[in-house]
Design an enzyme around this catalytic site. Structure first.
Site, PDB file in Angstrom:
ATOM      1  N   TYR A 177      -2.541   0.087  10.140  1.00 35.35           N
ATOM      2  CA  TYR A 177      -2.640  -0.530   8.808  1.00 35.35           C
ATOM      3  C   TYR A 177      -1.322  -0.376   8.051  1.00 35.35           C
ATOM      4  O   TYR A 177      -0.799  -1.338   7.473  1.00 35.35           O
ATOM      5  CB  TYR A 177      -3.781   0.145   8.039  1.00 35.35           C
ATOM      6  CG  TYR A 177      -3.884  -0.254   6.580  1.00 35.35           C
ATOM      7  CD1 TYR A 177      -4.499  -1.441   6.202  1.00 35.35           C
ATOM      8  CD2 TYR A 177      -3.381   0.579   5.575  1.00 35.35           C
ATOM      9  CE1 TYR A 177      -4.611  -1.796   4.861  1.00 35.35           C
ATOM     10  CE2 TYR A 177      -3.491   0.225   4.235  1.00 35.35           C
ATOM     11  CZ  TYR A 177      -4.100  -0.962   3.878  1.00 35.35           C
ATOM     12  OH  TYR A 177      -4.196  -1.312   2.550  1.00 35.35           O
ATOM     13  N   GLU A 203       0.223   3.619   1.740  1.00 37.21           N
ATOM     14  CA  GLU A 203       0.226   4.078   3.133  1.00 37.21           C
ATOM     15  C   GLU A 203       1.558   3.806   3.834  1.00 37.21           C
ATOM     16  O   GLU A 203       1.894   4.466   4.808  1.00 37.21           O
ATOM     17  CB  GLU A 203      -0.908   3.398   3.919  1.00 37.21           C
ATOM     18  CG  GLU A 203      -2.302   3.785   3.472  1.00 37.21           C
ATOM     19  CD  GLU A 203      -2.710   5.189   3.917  1.00 37.21           C
ATOM     20  OE1 GLU A 203      -2.285   5.615   4.998  1.00 37.21           O
ATOM     21  OE2 GLU A 203      -3.467   5.841   3.169  1.00 37.21           O
ATOM     22  N   SER A 255       0.828  -1.217   0.000  1.00 36.10           N
ATOM     23  CA  SER A 255       0.000   0.000   0.000  1.00 36.10           C
ATOM     24  C   SER A 255       0.856   1.258   0.000  1.00 36.10           C
ATOM     25  O   SER A 255       1.934   1.297   0.622  1.00 36.10           O
ATOM     26  CB  SER A 255      -0.878  -0.004   1.247  1.00 36.10           C
ATOM     27  OG  SER A 255      -1.457   1.260   1.442  1.00 36.10           O
TER      28      SER A 255
HETATM   29  P1  NDP Z   1     -11.516  -5.404   0.592  1.00 34.91           P
HETATM   30  O1  NDP Z   1     -11.719  -4.889   1.971  1.00 34.91           O
HETATM   31  O2  NDP Z   1     -12.572  -5.185  -0.424  1.00 34.91           O
HETATM   32  O3  NDP Z   1     -11.231  -6.984   0.661  1.00 34.91           O
HETATM   33  C1  NDP Z   1     -10.335  -7.473   1.620  1.00 34.91           C
HETATM   34  C2  NDP Z   1     -10.334  -8.982   1.630  1.00 34.91           C
HETATM   35  O4  NDP Z   1      -9.537  -9.397   2.737  1.00 34.91           O
HETATM   36  C3  NDP Z   1     -11.708  -9.574   1.780  1.00 34.91           C
HETATM   37  O5  NDP Z   1     -11.866 -10.502   0.745  1.00 34.91           O
HETATM   38  C4  NDP Z   1     -11.721 -10.260   3.141  1.00 34.91           C
HETATM   39  O6  NDP Z   1     -12.118 -11.610   2.976  1.00 34.91           O
HETATM   40  C5  NDP Z   1     -10.250 -10.321   3.554  1.00 34.91           C
HETATM   41  N1  NDP Z   1     -10.094  -9.938   4.958  1.00 34.91           N
HETATM   42  C6  NDP Z   1     -10.498  -8.799   5.559  1.00 34.91           C
HETATM   43  N2  NDP Z   1     -10.157  -8.812   6.862  1.00 34.91           N
HETATM   44  C7  NDP Z   1      -9.545  -9.995   7.075  1.00 34.91           C
HETATM   45  C8  NDP Z   1      -8.985 -10.611   8.221  1.00 34.91           C
HETATM   46  N3  NDP Z   1      -8.980  -9.994   9.409  1.00 34.91           N
HETATM   47  N4  NDP Z   1      -8.448 -11.837   8.089  1.00 34.91           N
HETATM   48  C9  NDP Z   1      -8.474 -12.465   6.896  1.00 34.91           C
HETATM   49  N5  NDP Z   1      -8.984 -11.936   5.765  1.00 34.91           N
HETATM   50  C10 NDP Z   1      -9.512 -10.709   5.867  1.00 34.91           C
HETATM   51  O7  NDP Z   1     -10.106  -4.820   0.104  1.00 34.91           O
HETATM   52  P2  NDP Z   1      -9.604  -4.528  -1.392  1.00 34.91           P
HETATM   53  O8  NDP Z   1     -10.081  -5.597  -2.275  1.00 34.91           O
HETATM   54  O9  NDP Z   1      -9.892  -3.120  -1.712  1.00 34.91           O
HETATM   55  O10 NDP Z   1      -8.031  -4.632  -1.214  1.00 34.91           O
HETATM   56  C11 NDP Z   1      -7.317  -5.846  -1.437  1.00 34.91           C
HETATM   57  C12 NDP Z   1      -5.977  -5.741  -0.769  1.00 34.91           C
HETATM   58  O11 NDP Z   1      -5.263  -4.630  -1.300  1.00 34.91           O
HETATM   59  C13 NDP Z   1      -6.063  -5.522   0.740  1.00 34.91           C
HETATM   60  O12 NDP Z   1      -4.994  -6.202   1.347  1.00 34.91           O
HETATM   61  C14 NDP Z   1      -5.866  -4.014   0.870  1.00 34.91           C
HETATM   62  O13 NDP Z   1      -5.343  -3.671   2.121  1.00 34.91           O
HETATM   63  C15 NDP Z   1      -4.886  -3.749  -0.261  1.00 34.91           C
HETATM   64  N6  NDP Z   1      -4.909  -2.393  -0.784  1.00 34.91           N
HETATM   65  C16 NDP Z   1      -6.093  -1.852  -1.237  1.00 34.91           C
HETATM   66  C17 NDP Z   1      -6.109  -0.569  -1.733  1.00 34.91           C
HETATM   67  C18 NDP Z   1      -7.378   0.045  -2.253  1.00 34.91           C
HETATM   68  O14 NDP Z   1      -7.410   1.260  -2.487  1.00 34.91           O
HETATM   69  N7  NDP Z   1      -8.430  -0.737  -2.479  1.00 34.91           N
HETATM   70  C19 NDP Z   1      -4.884   0.250  -1.786  1.00 34.91           C
HETATM   71  C20 NDP Z   1      -3.692  -0.452  -1.375  1.00 34.91           C
HETATM   72  C21 NDP Z   1      -3.723  -1.712  -0.873  1.00 34.91           C
HETATM   73  P3  NDP Z   1     -13.382 -12.318   3.670  1.00 34.91           P
HETATM   74  O15 NDP Z   1     -14.098 -11.300   4.479  1.00 34.91           O
HETATM   75  O16 NDP Z   1     -14.158 -12.832   2.504  1.00 34.91           O
HETATM   76  O17 NDP Z   1     -12.750 -13.389   4.451  1.00 34.91           O
END
Ligand code: NDP
Length: 315
Positions: A147, A125, A123
């Site tokens: 984060y 961040e 990220s």
């Molecule tokens: P979402 O929040 O839409 O999806 C996150 C996914 O991670 C979900 O499928 C969820 O799966 C899983 N998840 C959430 N919390 C947990 C946990 N505590 N333990 C295990 N699994 C977990 O995020 P995005 O799709 O937007 O982002 C994908 C990745 O990219 C993330 O790692 C995010 O931090 C990173 N990112 C995103 C950015 C953005 O602008 N979108 C920018 C930079 C990085 P489920 O609930 O189905 O188990």
């Protein structure tokens, strides 16, 4: 060729768009989730074209089992608590989710001597505000939230395993990317949903925290293409993925209201409850390495992204 991809966190915004992209490229796609229902995959019309398994990413045994069963050529590690704001409320879960599952993936690949390529969802961040300068792959880490600390550590894991064990592991430092699949807890989705309700006659106010923060906003379907391109390189490497342009949250709000010919200042109020303990004021990426080496360039601007979210489309 073994075109099998395993996406940890397939149910989220990026996981769903990535699954759709990989299916269109002929991959057999597998994924993990803690959920029972997959509304994003259903919305994209691919719920029946992917194999989703319930996996506890913190369990080495479960991660080992799924990787050995699927035998993927590519692993995309996207699973983590993804909200910066929420990470101040649940720091422990956030940091664990950024690191432990990824560590398990790396350990499984090391112990089983797998040649699987690994993508880590890093990220912007991690870099904080970089003193207002465009962020490159060589900028130093200045994390300002739990984060960001989790994501910075996840990259150091990637770097350590790449250097120590020659594992093909890469981090994409992605800047904010939005779409109609953004969860409601994110401010961009909240803005779009509220503006739409106001345009339909609701008399509610849009309540926001700090509005003079600047972000480099791109479009999620384009950003998952960058993830795929990162794993098609001959050598493992890390990339900043961004548009190269930054806009304020107020610009985002104004653009959304203007789409309905509404005066934003009549419908927006600031509230202390939405201020974060520590806020990153300015952030912009320098995507020139990705443009040169991946032949990837963000096409959509912040204004296009707002339009796509309002119209509920991916084009
Ligand atoms: P979402 O929040 O839409 O999806 C996150 C996914 O991670 C979900 O499928 C969820 O799966 C899983 N998840 C959430 N919390 C947990 C946990 N505590 N333990 C295990 N699994 C977990 O995020 P995005 O799709 O937007 O982002 C994908 C990745 O990219 C993330 O790692 C995010 O931090 C990173 N990112 C995103 C950015 C953005 O602008 N979108 C920018 C930079 C990085 P489920 O609930 O189905 O188990």
């Amino acid at each position: 060729m073994n075109n099998r991809a395993l996406i940890f966190g397939i149910s989220g915004q990026d996981g769903s768009y990535l699954a759709k992209l990989l299916i269109s490229k002929g991959y057999k796609v597998y994924g993990t989730s803690r959920k029972e229902k997959f509304s994003n995959l259903e919305l994209l019309g691919i719920a029946n074209s992917v194999n989703v398994m319930n996996v506890d990413i913190e369990s080495y045994e479960q991660v080992n089992s799924i990787i050995l069963a699927v035998n993927p050529s590519e692993i995309y590690y996207l699973a983590s608590q993804s909200s910066v704001g929420l990470s101040f409320d649940i720091p422990s879960e956030t940091i664990k989710s950024c690191i432990l599952g990824l560590l398990n993936v790396l350990e499984v690949c090391r112990k089983n001597q797998l040649v699987t390529k690994i993508y880590n969802a890093g990220s912007s961040e991690c870099f904080g505000d970089n003193n207002g300068k465009p962020i490159t792959e060589n900028s130093i880490f200045l994390p300002k939230s739990p984060y960001a600390i989790g994501k910075a550590s996840s990259h150091w894991l990637i770097q350590t395993y790449r250097e120590s064990y020659s594992i093909f592991a890469c981090t994409g430092f992605l800047f904010n990317h939005e779409s109609r699949l953004r969860p409601d807890r994110f401010v961009t989705k909240k803005i779009i949903s509220t503006v739409k309700r106001i345009a339909e006659g609701s008399d509610e106010m849009l309540k926001l925290g700090q509005m003079n923060i600047y972000r480099d906003w791109g479009f999620a379907p384009e950003y998952v293409d960058a993830m795929w391109r990162i794993l098609q390189q001959d050598e493992a490497d890390d990339f900043v993925i961004a548009t190269g342009k930054s806009s304020s949250l107020q610009d985002f709000v104004v653009t959304a209201f203007e789409a309905f010919d509404l005066d934003w200042s009549k419908h927006v109020t600031q509230s202390q409850e939405f201020f974060r303990p520590n806020e990153l004021l300015y952030s912009v990426g320098d995507p020139s390495k990705a443009e040169k080496k991946l032949n990837w360039k963000a096409e959509k601007t912040m204004t296009d992204v707002v339009r796509c979210m309002i119209d509920n489309v991916d084009l």
